[in-house]
Write a protein that holds these residues in place. Structure first.
Motif, PDB file in Angstrom:
ATOM      1  N   TRP A 274      27.630  -0.252  52.605  1.00 39.40           N
ATOM      2  CA  TRP A 274      27.355  -0.647  51.363  1.00 39.40           C
ATOM      3  C   TRP A 274      28.352  -1.000  50.246  1.00 39.40           C
ATOM      4  CZ3 TRP A 274      23.270  -0.766  48.422  1.00 39.40           C
ATOM      5  CH2 TRP A 274      23.522  -0.839  46.933  1.00 39.40           C
ATOM      6  N   HIS A 275      29.416  -0.767  50.464  1.00 37.68           N
ATOM      7  CA  HIS A 275      30.336  -1.385  49.641  1.00 37.68           C
ATOM      8  C   HIS A 275      30.667  -2.757  50.000  1.00 37.68           C
ATOM      9  CE1 HIS A 275      33.810  -1.798  46.947  1.00 37.68           C
ATOM     10  NE2 HIS A 275      34.707  -2.046  47.820  1.00 37.68           N
TER      11      HIS A 275
ATOM     12  N   SER B 278      29.852   0.126  43.059  1.00 39.65           N
ATOM     13  CA  SER B 278      31.083  -0.032  43.867  1.00 39.65           C
ATOM     14  C   SER B 278      31.622   1.097  44.511  1.00 39.65           C
ATOM     15  CB  SER B 278      31.929  -1.114  43.313  1.00 39.65           C
ATOM     16  OG  SER B 278      31.558  -2.142  42.747  1.00 39.65           O
ATOM     17  N   LEU B 279      32.096   1.009  45.886  1.00 42.53           N
ATOM     18  CA  LEU B 279      32.797   2.110  46.334  1.00 42.53           C
ATOM     19  C   LEU B 279      32.000   3.208  46.548  1.00 42.53           C
ATOM     20  CD1 LEU B 279      35.609   1.496  47.409  1.00 42.53           C
ATOM     21  CD2 LEU B 279      36.415   3.249  45.360  1.00 42.53           C
TER      22      LEU B 279
ATOM     23  N   SER C 201      33.272  -3.923  38.517  1.00 43.00           N
ATOM     24  CA  SER C 201      33.452  -3.545  39.923  1.00 43.00           C
ATOM     25  C   SER C 201      34.961  -2.982  40.074  1.00 43.00           C
ATOM     26  CB  SER C 201      33.107  -4.491  40.975  1.00 43.00           C
ATOM     27  OG  SER C 201      33.704  -4.193  42.065  1.00 43.00           O
TER      28      SER C 201
ATOM     29  N   CYS D 102      35.796   1.182  40.750  1.00 45.76           N
ATOM     30  CA  CYS D 102      36.731   1.344  41.959  1.00 45.76           C
ATOM     31  C   CYS D 102      37.811   2.297  41.431  1.00 45.76           C
ATOM     32  CB  CYS D 102      37.271   0.248  42.699  1.00 45.76           C
ATOM     33  SG  CYS D 102      35.889  -0.734  43.750  1.00 45.76           S
TER      34      CYS D 102
END
Ligand code: FAD
Ligand code: EPU
Length: 338
Positions: A94-95, A113-114, A216, A220
């Protein structure tokens, strides 16, 4: 295709639970899935599709066949003036997919993100964070019907997305293998920085004009400061959902607990921060054997070393019981229990 027997899943679930699968196969083509799904040896066996194992708690060995989805590929399938439609295979991380979008200036997923796990599981519980859910830019997905090997297309409406919900989590549970997901990303970004911590983090980073890349990075940074890294401490993120209660019940609760952390919903109900409820019951940072409640985020249960899935599950039950007793609120597990 290789089918392993009595295969350890310890490294394939982020809780790090030492369960095993009676049979295990890693599939990197749709034909591979079709072959195994129609194999007489496995037709009557239970099937479990596994992505990154970051939202699963094994409480026992799995007595069927685990199908690890390793389908790869990211492709732009259509472009308009405003949108880019990107199809990602289920086994993409995914990331890394989000980073592909962020780097190429396709907007919509930067707040997500992450998040651990793979693309194929992203619609399962309509993953969400920092004011965005995948349903906000989900276009469609393709899924293989386990019973008859046919490929079905599901639109956004067809997935019946809700908060940590979709048709695949409940109604069609274990009936489909998601093989690809297409996202509709904006060429002209529409930033969502409304989630308090993002603006603060952008300020800290010295960013005056938000960009896809800056948001993003901010997300993170926030996530890394709060959530335990599964590579260091076993966990599956939030173990419970944030519960929704009626406005009337909320007024009563607020009289007794004025400091309760809550978010009003459009339907008149109120969402409560489960982390706050759990912390108020004294669980934050508690360790029971090798299982525990994370010291920075009470919504995250952790495996400090060699906890069994049952130990984690029993701890979750005790937490649910004490939240019920103190607040008369029912918590619901978010993690998939096997
Ligand atoms: P798995 O754990 O492998 O599987 C989850 C479920 O989906 C299982 O029931 C499995 O059978 C099914 N499944 C998986 N792939 C497929 C497929 N291709 N077809 C059909 N069924 C499939 N989630 C959020 O929503 N927001 C967050 O902010 C968030 N933060 C997290 C932080 C941490 C540190 C961790 C460990 C987890 C977090 N999660 C979060 C939960 C998790 O990352 C997501 O639910 C993720 O989408 C799970 O992906 P996975 O590939 O690991 O799924
Ligand atoms: N809080 C406490 N004590 C705690 C934890 C939280 O009091 O130990 C209170 C604080 O007031 C805090 C508030 O709860 O401000 C909300 O906490 P946080 O911002 O950490 O978010 P969350 O509601 O606990 C949800 C998602 C996360 C997602 C974050 C960010 C659920 C179940 N969890 O957590 O998703 O990353 O918001 O958007 O909705 C996941 O699903 O696995 C997950 C990590």
């Amino acid at each position: 295709m290789i089918v392993h027997e009595n295969y350890s899943l310890k490294k394939l679930n982020t809780f790090g639970i030492g369960a095993s699968a009676r049979y295990f196969a890693e599939l990197s083509s749709i034909d591979g899935f079709r072959e195994i799904l129609s194999d007489k040896q496995f037709i009557d066996k239970q099937k479990l599709v596994l992505g990154g194992g970051s939202n699963i708690l094994f409480t026992k060995n799995f007595d069927g066949i685990v199908l690890k989805n390793n389908l790869k590929g990211i492709k732009i399938i259509k472009e308009t003036d405003d949108y880019c439609f990107i199809k990602a295979s289920a086994g993409e991380v995914w990331h890394q997919f989000v980073m592909y979008c962020v780097t190429n200036n396709y907007a919509g997923l930067e707040n997500l993100s992450l998040i651990p796990g793979n693309v194929g599981a992203s619609p399962m519980q309509n993953i969400g964070a920092y004011g965005v859910e995948i349903k906000d830019c989900f276009y469609e997905l393709e899924a293989l019907h386990i019973a008859d090997n046919t490929i079905h297309t599901f639109t956004n409406a067809g997935c019946k997305f809700g908060y940590r919900e979709s048709v695949f989590k409940y109604e069609y549970r274990n009936q489909f293998v998601i093989i690809s997901v297409t996202y509709q990303l904006r060429k002209k970004p529409l930033f969502n920085t409304s989630y308090g911590a993002i603006e603060k983090e952008l300020e800290k980073m010295g960013i005056k004009e938000p960009s896809i890349q800056a948001i993003s990075r901010a997300v993170c940074n926030i996530r890394s400061s709060k959530l335990p890294d599964p590579a260091k401490i076993g966990n599956a993120g939030s173990f419970f959902k944030n519960p929704e209660i009626t406005g009337i019940k909320y007024s009563l609760l607020k009289q007794k607990f004025p400091e309760a952390v809550s978010y009003p919903l459009a339907n008149g109900n109120v969402k409560l921060a489960a982390g706050w409820l759990i912390e108020q019951c004294g669980w934050k940072g508690k360790i029971v054997g090798d299982a525990g409640v994370h010291k920075l985020q009470a919504l995250v249960l952790v495996n400090y070393n060699n906890a069994t899935g049952n130990e984690i599950y029993e701890l979750s039950q005790k937490i649910m019981d004490s939240v019920k007793e103190k607040f008369d609120v029912d918590l619901e597990r978010e993690v998939n229990i096997i």
